[in-house]
Design an enzyme around this catalytic site. Structure first.
Site, PDB file in Angstrom:
ATOM      1  N   ASP A 266      -9.285 -17.205  28.230  1.00  0.00           N
ATOM      2  CA  ASP A 266      -8.826 -18.411  28.915  1.00  0.00           C
ATOM      3  C   ASP A 266     -10.005 -18.940  29.745  1.00  0.00           C
ATOM      4  O   ASP A 266     -11.042 -18.283  29.893  1.00  0.00           O
ATOM      5  CB  ASP A 266      -7.588 -18.151  29.780  1.00  0.00           C
ATOM      6  CG  ASP A 266      -6.836 -19.454  30.078  1.00  0.00           C
ATOM      7  OD1 ASP A 266      -7.391 -20.540  29.836  1.00  0.00           O
ATOM      8  OD2 ASP A 266      -5.691 -19.384  30.555  1.00  0.00           O
TER       9      ASP A 266
HETATM   10  C1  BGC Z   1      -5.088 -22.674  30.889  1.00  0.00           C
HETATM   11  C2  BGC Z   1      -4.904 -22.619  29.397  1.00  0.00           C
HETATM   12  C3  BGC Z   1      -5.596 -23.795  28.757  1.00  0.00           C
HETATM   13  C4  BGC Z   1      -7.057 -23.747  29.132  1.00  0.00           C
HETATM   14  C5  BGC Z   1      -7.893 -24.837  28.504  1.00  0.00           C
HETATM   15  C6  BGC Z   1      -6.535 -22.863  31.288  1.00  0.00           C
HETATM   16  O1  BGC Z   1      -6.646 -23.121  32.631  1.00  0.00           O
HETATM   17  O2  BGC Z   1      -4.582 -21.491  31.459  1.00  0.00           O
HETATM   18  O3  BGC Z   1      -3.554 -22.591  29.076  1.00  0.00           O
HETATM   19  O4  BGC Z   1      -5.410 -23.761  27.371  1.00  0.00           O
HETATM   20  O5  BGC Z   1      -7.154 -23.872  30.539  1.00  0.00           O
HETATM   21  O6  BGC Z   1      -7.645 -26.056  29.071  1.00  0.00           O
END
Ligand code: BGC
Length: 735
Positions: A266
């Site tokens: 993530d």
């Molecule tokens: C979130 C994810 C997301 C990623 C990309 C993160 O902060 O937890 O769910 O896909 O950002 O934007």
């Protein structure tokens, strides 16, 4: 290309090039010219990092992405295309209800169709992989991201993650090469939804048994449906953050499940191994993550800054890098990017397909199906020449999308007021008050959303609302959470509507008590006052592009509500987490038992205000006794459980018939009951139909005291009804 071609390509790549494939760069770095003149943004990517990157996050637009892809490949030593990834969660430009609302539809087929539209729209704008579905089981309404889950039930979530993956990716071999398809990335592995006290990114404490039996199934369902990528979570599990957690990423995911797709961290989660304090610096973080099998580093320099050195020092075996790179190249190949790096990018289609009438119609249908009628003492539906006032801050707003609809503008939506006018419905409207969060809010972009009015202006709106209510027979009062109050980093300690809206409710109720509240929300709320004051309550979540039209359809009775709660609505925040499939405890409480020493509160009830699976319609249904075709189930065999459902009301409507099973005794404590099947049946007035469910030994399995996953012999109770509290039951024995 076949696998041998990919291996030959890999063998020909330099170590730097290989590491590049494992790096994902935020789109902002590619927006302008490709030249980085120094430290850019907050991540100090070098020119080489950008020139060798494997994927890009969060930019869209066919023309723009084609140019970026071309320029990139022309300059890349092996002309390897980028993958463009983005957060397409509940739609791209045509927005569908938030995932929690989709869970309420109890209609995974409709979600599959919505995902297919989202795939085709976003593919036209250049996206090749979407960060959806979020498979996290959620039980704590304080957590802002419950809006991105389909709820508190492992079975419901599993059915949905499978449907969503199939909707995005299509089915069958070679599906990802098909036009209009995108690759799905299931997230957040694992147990991100179990954050302590509902505070985002907080610690997770979970027994292995609960983790395996309740949290893992929905991720597994996505993997089994052919999901080719998976995102790590921010949280620790057993005190080790996912992005460095060998037990989760290697033992469970790769070894037990045989998953050979891509794992992506993530956002900045590898770097956060440092702030979790399990790595001393970025280099150690990179070491832990690559060893755990995390292939792509999203938005940090841990991999591009340190993997080379780690290989050269002999601490990381280059074969580990090769394995990860091969997985990334394999995904690119499955997407057909080596043959066609531009895939579906299509400016013409962007103009004609995005937000086309069919897509909008699907948004309207899905929104209407997601609405849950919690209470109805004669206010809904409205019509037949009644004088109706629509009052409240959601009456004249286009802000009907959930917080993840970051690529959709609210200008594509209509307000409720505009829909009423467009449909020649002669109803009075009044704003009543602002959304009115009780604290400053930030949008996804970080902008401050605090909306304040002078006391005089506030009073004027309230007075106008009173006047509108006074002159009406019925009031439709639109209240709730704005989308900036839910989503990532939007945990709440008080889960009520804002204070100014509470004032509006009281002021309106003082002059007219024929109120139906239409409640916008991204989470279960404490709605005691609303339930006590309003005669009808309709939950509409954050309904999306055509949400306003769908609200008018349901409020005026064109469509009868058929949604069911995918997450319990608590009595108050003190109960949270409250969920139907809890364990019995040694001292279970039941109504009427006045023993002091029971598992209960002295000041609030145990039961939620509205339980999982609950939702009414404008009609009424009769569900017959449960009939089993046999009372003894042997392994390998099936029992048929059946009820007859009859529409005893006066309008066409749909009922969600739900089957729960209770394992009476087992070697470990088991949930009081668990959802094992459901079906949505639409019936004309007077019409009846059978709902039939198969029960087999597979469905009764769990992790026993000996850590073996299997069903244990003994007695089981089957409940079939229209919510999780039904006592309509029959018993059978597993031998
Ligand atoms: C979130 C994810 C997301 C990623 C990309 C993160 O902060 O937890 O769910 O896909 O950002 O934007």
């Amino acid at each position: 290309m076949d696998r041998n071609d990919l291996i030959r390509l890999l063998e020909d790549m330099s170590l730097e090039e290989k590491i590049g494939q494992l790096v994902q760069i935020p789109g902002s770095f590619f927006e302008d010219d490709f030249i980085i003149t120094g430290p850019a943004n907050y991540i100090n990517y070098t020119g080489e990092d950008l020139a060798l990157a494997g994927s890009v996050l969060s930019i869209l637009g066919a023309g723009k992405l084609r140019a970026i892809q071309k320029r990139f490949m022309d300059n890349h030593p092996h002309h390897i295309p980028l993958i463009f990834m983005a957060d397409i969660i509940n739609g791209y430009r045509t927005v569908f209800p938030i995932p929690l609302g989709q869970g309420a539809m109890f209609n995974p087929q409709l979600s599959r169709e919505c995902a297919a539209i989202a795939a085709e729209e976003s593919a036209a704008s250049g996206v090749q992989l979407v960060f959806s579905p979020m498979a996290d089981l959620v039980r704590d309404a304080r957590w802002g991201r419950v809006m991105e889950s389909t709820g508190e039930d492992p079975y419901l979530n599993s059915v949905y993650t499978k449907a969503l993956v199939e909707g995005y990716q299509g089915e069958g071999s070679d599906n990802l090469r098909a036009k209009g398809r995108v690759s799905a990335c299931v997230k957040h592995f694992a147990a991100y939804g179990a954050a302590t006290a509902g505070r985002d990114y907080n610690t997770v404490e979970l027994s292995d048994r609960t983790f395996r039996d309740e949290y893992l199934p929905s991720y597994k369902a996505a993997v089994d449906a052919g999901c080719d990528s998976l995102m790590t979570s921010f949280n620790v599990l057993n005190r080790i953050p996912s992005s460095g957690n060998n037990y989760v990423m290697r033992t469970i995911l790769r070894e037990e499940w045989g998953y050979d797709g891509v794992v992506i961290s993530d956002w900045a989660a590898i770097n956060e191994l440092v702030t979790h304090r399990i790595a001393g610096d970025e280099k150690e973080a990179a070491y832990l993550a690559i060893n755990a099998g995390v292939d792509i580093d999203m938005c940090t320099r841990c991999y591009c800054g340190h993997l080379k050195e780690l290989v050269e020092e002999g601490r990381v075996d280059e074969r580990l890098i090769d394995e990860s790179v091969l997985r990334v190249l394999t995904l690119k190949n499955k997407l057909g990017l080596f043959e066609n790096p531009y895939r579906d990018m299509d400016e013409e289609k962007e103009k004609t397909f995005i937000l086309c009438d069919d897509n909008r119609a699907a948004s309207r249908r899905a929104a209407a199906e997601s609405f849950v009628l919690l209470k109805n003492d004669g206010i809904l539906p409205v019509g037949n020449g009644e004088k109706v006032a629509f009052i409240g801050p959601f009456t004249d707003t286009r802000e009907l999308n959930g917080s993840w609809s970051i690529f959709a503008g609210s200008e594509d939506n209509m307000t409720i007021e505009e829909v009423l006018r467009a449909e020649n419905l002669d109803y009075v409207t009044a704003k009543g008050c602002r959304f009115g969060a009780d604290y400053p809010l930030m949008g996804m972009g970080g902008a401050d959303q605090f909306d304040e009015l002078s006391p005089e202006a506030e009073e004027e709106l309230l007075t106008q609302a009173e006047e509108a209510a006074r002159g009406a027979e019925k009031v439709i009062l639109t209240l709730g959470e704005s989308n900036h109050m839910t989503g990532e980093a939007s945990s709440r300690g008080f889960i009520e509507i804002p204070r100014i809206q509470q004032r509006l409710l009281r002021r309106v109720a003082a002059v007219n008590d024929n109120i139906a509240v239409v409640l916008f929300t991204g989470r279960p709320l404490d709605i005691r006052e609303i339930s006590d004051t309003a005669k009808s309550v309709l939950v509409v979540w954050q309904p999306g592009t055509e949400g306003a039209g769908a609200i008018v359809d349901v409020v005026t009775g064109k469509i009868s509500p058929s949604g069911k709660l995918p997450m319990s609505f608590p009595y108050c925040v003190g109960q949270v987490p409250v969920y139907y499939n809890e364990l019995s405890t040694g001292r279970p409480y039941s109504a009427g038992n006045d023993n002091k020493f029971l598992s209960k509160y002295i000041d609030i009830p145990n039961a939620p205000a509205y339980p999982f699976g609950f939702g009414m319609s404008y009609s009424a249904f009769d569900i017959s006794e449960v009939r089993l075709d046999k009372s003894v189930l042997s392994k390998g065999d099936t029992i048929k459980a059946e009820v007859t459902v009859k529409n005893t009301g006066s309008v066409k409507a749909a009922e969600v018939v739900q089957m729960y099973i209770r394992d009476e005794y087992a070697s470990v404590a088991r949930p009081v009951r668990e959802l094992k099947g459901f079906t949505k049946i639409e019936l004309e007035p007077g019409e009846e139909r059978a709902a039939v469910f198969d029960i087999n030994e597979d469905m009764l399995r769990f992790t026993g005291a000996d850590d073996v996953y299997r069903a244990e012999e003994g007695m089981f109770t089957v409940y079939i009804g229209n919510d999780s509290t039904t006592e309509n039951e029959a018993k059978f024995e597993l031998v």
